[in-house]
Motif scaffolding. Structure first.
Motif, PDB file in Angstrom:
ATOM      1  N   GLU A   1     140.801 118.480  61.465  1.00  0.00           N
ATOM      2  CA  GLU A   1     141.091 119.652  60.629  1.00  0.00           C
ATOM      3  C   GLU A   1     142.448 119.495  59.946  1.00  0.00           C
ATOM      4  O   GLU A   1     142.598 119.766  58.752  1.00  0.00           O
ATOM      5  CB  GLU A   1     141.062 120.945  61.469  1.00  0.00           C
ATOM      6  N   GLY A   2     143.426 119.002  60.725  1.00  0.00           N
ATOM      7  CA  GLY A   2     144.762 118.825  60.162  1.00  0.00           C
ATOM      8  C   GLY A   2     144.774 117.855  58.995  1.00  0.00           C
ATOM      9  O   GLY A   2     145.459 118.063  57.994  1.00  0.00           O
ATOM     10  N   ARG A   3     143.992 116.783  59.111  1.00  0.00           N
ATOM     11  CA  ARG A   3     143.950 115.796  58.032  1.00  0.00           C
ATOM     12  C   ARG A   3     143.149 116.325  56.831  1.00  0.00           C
ATOM     13  O   ARG A   3     143.547 116.125  55.682  1.00  0.00           O
ATOM     14  CB  ARG A   3     143.343 114.476  58.551  1.00  0.00           C
TER      15      ARG A   3
ATOM     16  N   ALA B   1     146.289 108.659  61.047  1.00  0.00           N
ATOM     17  CA  ALA B   1     145.852 109.370  59.837  1.00  0.00           C
ATOM     18  C   ALA B   1     144.900 108.504  59.008  1.00  0.00           C
ATOM     19  O   ALA B   1     143.938 109.000  58.416  1.00  0.00           O
ATOM     20  CB  ALA B   1     147.062 109.783  59.001  1.00  0.00           C
ATOM     21  N   ARG B   2     145.166 107.194  58.980  1.00  0.00           N
ATOM     22  CA  ARG B   2     144.299 106.309  58.197  1.00  0.00           C
ATOM     23  C   ARG B   2     142.911 106.222  58.830  1.00  0.00           C
ATOM     24  O   ARG B   2     141.887 106.230  58.135  1.00  0.00           O
ATOM     25  CB  ARG B   2     144.944 104.924  58.084  1.00  0.00           C
TER      26      ARG B   2
ATOM     27  N   GLN C   1     138.832 107.931  57.295  1.00  0.00           N
ATOM     28  CA  GLN C   1     137.446 107.458  57.257  1.00  0.00           C
ATOM     29  C   GLN C   1     136.514 108.524  57.826  1.00  0.00           C
ATOM     30  O   GLN C   1     135.405 108.721  57.336  1.00  0.00           O
ATOM     31  CB  GLN C   1     137.323 106.150  58.042  1.00  0.00           C
TER      32      GLN C   1
ATOM     33  N   GLY D   1     141.715 133.195  64.368  1.00  0.00           N
ATOM     34  CA  GLY D   1     142.356 132.963  63.080  1.00  0.00           C
ATOM     35  C   GLY D   1     141.401 132.437  62.027  1.00  0.00           C
ATOM     36  O   GLY D   1     141.793 132.068  60.945  1.00  0.00           O
TER      37      GLY D   1
ATOM     38  N   ARG E   1     142.887 119.412  55.894  1.00  0.00           N
ATOM     39  CA  ARG E   1     143.709 120.400  55.183  1.00  0.00           C
ATOM     40  C   ARG E   1     144.806 119.711  54.378  1.00  0.00           C
ATOM     41  O   ARG E   1     145.077 120.069  53.248  1.00  0.00           O
ATOM     42  CB  ARG E   1     144.330 121.386  56.170  1.00  0.00           C
ATOM     43  N   ARG E   2     145.447 118.699  54.977  1.00  0.00           N
ATOM     44  CA  ARG E   2     146.496 117.987  54.252  1.00  0.00           C
ATOM     45  C   ARG E   2     145.933 117.308  53.008  1.00  0.00           C
ATOM     46  O   ARG E   2     146.605 117.199  51.991  1.00  0.00           O
ATOM     47  CB  ARG E   2     147.165 116.956  55.164  1.00  0.00           C
TER      48      ARG E   2
ATOM     49  N   LEU F   1     141.722 119.281  66.140  1.00  0.00           N
ATOM     50  CA  LEU F   1     143.038 119.493  65.526  1.00  0.00           C
ATOM     51  C   LEU F   1     143.377 118.334  64.595  1.00  0.00           C
ATOM     52  O   LEU F   1     143.938 118.522  63.510  1.00  0.00           O
ATOM     53  CB  LEU F   1     144.110 119.625  66.608  1.00  0.00           C
ATOM     54  N   ASN F   2     143.005 117.126  65.042  1.00  0.00           N
ATOM     55  CA  ASN F   2     143.289 115.945  64.230  1.00  0.00           C
ATOM     56  C   ASN F   2     142.520 115.973  62.918  1.00  0.00           C
ATOM     57  O   ASN F   2     143.096 115.845  61.835  1.00  0.00           O
ATOM     58  CB  ASN F   2     142.916 114.686  65.038  1.00  0.00           C
TER      59      ASN F   2
ATOM     60  N   MET G   1     140.133 122.836  51.944  1.00  0.00           N
ATOM     61  CA  MET G   1     140.266 124.107  52.653  1.00  0.00           C
ATOM     62  C   MET G   1     138.870 124.690  52.915  1.00  0.00           C
ATOM     63  O   MET G   1     138.725 125.776  53.455  1.00  0.00           O
ATOM     64  CB  MET G   1     141.099 125.094  51.818  1.00  0.00           C
TER      65      MET G   1
END
Lengths: 245, 469
Positions: free
Chosen positions: A217-219, A187-188, A192, A244, A221-222, A214-215, A226
């Motif tokens: 986009e997932g980060r 995540a870190r 970057q 979707g 969004r978190r 996925l990585n 958005m």
């Protein structure tokens, strides 16, 4: 020209629209596209996690699935890199597979590489309104030499403006099972990448590998972003609507 | 150095929570990475040079036995004394015996990673020999009771502010903030030691077989002082450091300094051939070379052999996205980053460094910058295979992989299971199609990231439906 489409397990499970976008691009260009229904996974998860025996089983399965094709095209630098650069080593202790491996790797192409360098597409069906930035996923870049091909193709999309990141070649931190085993480091590293993407002000991040998508986009969004869309290059080129999305 | 690689994950947690480290490492990325690009661009055939350098190193490793004996013959002919050490403990003992025989009270030391491997400083100090590190980075490490976090820049994890505080506390006097002033202060503190030391200890970047020469690459001049001022000089080197000729060394240097510090050449290249000769204006009365195996022969005969080409430039760690974020300490031994993830298991045991081969994205940013083309991701993957075979990975992980492969090899089973899985995933995603939390191993993903949910049907289902239409 008979083109086998290897959709990859991630696309099959997570975002089929990428597979259909690739199918459309190939069919529009006049290819006869074959999609073997027995296809599953190229064996990379096992190979990168030390489970060589399991990876060999899946690799030999792939060897048997595209025998009637002139080309095998894959909408992923990672899975095409697995076949092209790693199958010879993975199957080096299976001498009877050697001819099949050589046959397959000579025909295996990453999607954008195939569209740009074999089909030499002049026009693409997609249109886009806004700016995008392109992330060079590691395997595509460093194993398959994918760098200029997606950019040249995106350049043909009416309305699309490309704005480069400061370090588009920097790894996003995905790394397959690494992202689960060392989620904190992953995540870190991804932060970057997210900072770099956001700094371009682009409406969408475009790339050619679903794992990295996925990585990132997932980060994003978190982190509460958005707005920035994350799209596979096939979806943009085909002008298809993401699942979707 | 004490091996702490088993505590990798705890070290990562500490690193990621340390804001000073984050600042310090952001400089690394800015300076080292972009600096290397510019430096390499000075050569119009860099890739060709890399390929040749790889071959030069491979040839040397292939003829190691001959080259080492040739080195010994030529070094002895020039008056050096050559010692052979099988283990790090042997090396420590030999250096101490040299020190005791020469009645050495104080030794000054230029940076040596082999010295870190064997814990040489502590060993000598425990036996009553005072040892002073003279490399600025190593001096900062020594003064703060720390351990190095990088093979070229041992104190890269320290910010300037931290060094200002440290020097004020250790040296007394006003707090300095200018880098040049801080350096001058360290130099003033070190000078008396240079003048009073009886022994200089250095590593060796290379051993040159045709001349019996040891050589070191430095920027601060402390190495030159260590090889020339004290009456005894001891160079310690691993067996893999030998190259046939001076020509080979000058060739490899074109890559080494550019890859390491983005310099076309370092400030000092110190070549030592024998002790002070009649007519020399300076140099030691005794010159010893300790050639150390310490696991190298074992690696030479293994699938990790390519790692022995390493010329210790540090480019792999500078370019590693993992190292760039956690620094060198979590790796828990002398060599951090990608090369450490190979060498630590190789030298200290795979069972003692279970995380190291796995804590990498296999992005190959290391492999493409390595000046001697060590295929670092491939070597890490080899180690992962050995871990899997020896059941050194957790049961859950091994079982999960086996289940995935079992299902993926059976398309009908796979289709049935994934059909359920993607529907479940779609439900978990809810209205905004983001999975916020996953149980078990999936929690590693969702702790700091969402998972974009699957769309609810597999490609294979949708494709089959389309075919039917």
């Amino acid at each position: 020209m008979r083109v086998g489409l290897f959709v990859t397990c991630l696309v099959d499970l997570m975002r089929p629209s990428i597979g259909f976008a690739a199918l459309q691009l190939l069919e529009d260009a006049g290819c006869e596209v074959i999609v073997p229904t027995t296809q599953t996974c190229c064996g990379q998860p096992g190979y990168n996690s030390g489970d060589r025996a399991a990876a060999q089983v899946l690799a030999r399965k792939v060897l048997g699935e595209f025998k009637e094709c002139d080309y095998v095209v894959i909408p992923s630098g990672s899975c095409s890199g697995m076949i092209k650069t790693h199958y010879p080593e993975l199957l080096s202790d299976v001498p009877q597979a050697r001819a099949e491996v050589e046959w397959l790797i000579a025909r295996t192409w990453e999607l954008t590489d195939f569209l740009a360098n074999v089909l030499k597409l002049e026009r693409v069906p997609g249109t886009f309104s806004g700016t995008v930035t392109y992330h060079d996923a590691c395997s595509g870049l460093r194993e398959m030499g994918v760098k200029s091909q997606p950019r040249a193709l995106l350049d043909k999309v009416p309305g699309l403006q490309l704005k480069e990141m400061s370090t588009p070649e920097q790894c996003c931190g995905f790394g397959g099972t690494f992202s689960v085993k060392y989620g904190d480091i992953s995540a870190r590293i991804c932060d970057q990448k997210c900072d770099d993407v956001v700094a371009t002000g682009a409406d969408a991040l475009v790339l050619g590998d679903l794992g990295c998508m996925l990585n990132i986009e997932g980060r994003l969004r978190r982190r509460g972003d958005m707005r920035t869309r994350v799209l596979h290059v096939a979806e943009v080129l085909a002008g298809s609507k993401p699942d979707g999305g | 150095m004490e091996l702490r690689s088993r505590n990798f994950k705890a070290g990562v947690t500490r690193s990621l929570a340390n804001p000073h480290l984050r600042n310090a490492l952001s400089n690394l990325r800015a300076r080292m990475v972009s600096g290397r690009v510019a430096s390499v661009a000075e050569l119009d055939n860099f890739e060709q040079i890399r390929e040749t350098a790889k071959q030069v190193r491979d040839d040397a490793l292939r003829h190691l036995d001959f080259l080492l004996e040739e080195f010994e013959r030529n070094a002895v002919a020039r008056g050096a004394r050559v010692h052979w050490a099988e283990t790090p403990q042997d090396m420590n003992r030999i250096v101490l015996e040299i020190a005791q025989a020469a009645k050495v009270r104080k030794a000054i030391k230029s940076k040596s990673m082999l010295g870190e491997e064997s814990g040489l400083n502590k060993y000598l100090q425990d036996a009553g020999v005072e040892v002073r590190e003279t490399d600025l980075g190593e001096y900062i490490i020594e003064q703060s009771g720390d351990v190095p976090s990088h093979i070229i820049a041992p104190a890269i994890h320290r910010t300037k502010d931290e060094v200002s505080d440290l020097f004020q506390q250790r040296h007394g006097g006003p707090r300095k903030t200018d880098i040049a002033e801080l350096t001058r202060e360290a130099r003033e503190k070190l000078r008396p030691h240079f003048l009073t030391a009886d022994m200089g200890i250095t590593g060796a970047n290379f051993l040159i077989a045709e001349t019996g020469t040891t050589m070191i690459v430095t920027n601060e001049g402390n190495g030159r002082m260590s090889t020339t001022m004290p009456r005894v000089h001891v160079a310690v080197a691993g067996i893999e450091k030998v190259l046939p000729t001076l020509e080979d060394v000058s060739f490899i240097l074109r890559l080494l300094t550019r890859s390491a510090t983005a310099q076309s050449i370092s400030n000092y290249l110190s070549f030592t051939t024998g002790p002070k000769q009649p007519g020399d204006s300076d140099g030691p009365e005794e010159f010893h070379v300790v050639i150390v195996d310490s696991g190298r022969t074992r690696v030479l005969g293994s699938e990790l052999r390519d790692a022995l080409r390493c010329i210790r430039c540090g480019a792999c760690m500078n370019h590693c996205p993992v190292y760039q974020n956690i620094g060198g300490h979590p790796y828990g031994w002398v060599y951090p980053g990608p090369i450490g993830s190979v060498l630590t298991p190789a030298y200290a045991g795979l069972e003692n460094a279970p995380d190291l081969p796995n804590a990498a994205t296999l992005c190959n940013q290391c492999g493409v910058v390595c000046p001697v083309k060590i295929p670092l991701p491939d070597l890490m993957r080899k180690l992962r295979e050995r871990q899997f075979e020896r059941k050194l990975r957790p049961w859950g992980e091994r079982t999960g992989l086996r289940l995935w492969a079992w299902a993926a090899a059976r398309p009908a089973v796979y289709a049935a299971l994934t059909r359920i899985g993607v529907r479940l995933g779609r439900m978990l995603g809810g209205r905004d199609r983001l999975i916020r939390s996953l149980p078990g191993a999936g929690g590693g993903w969702t702790a700091e990231r969402d998972l974009p949910a699957p769309s609810g049907k597999t490609f294979r289902e949708l494709y089959a439906a389309r075919k039917r239409d």
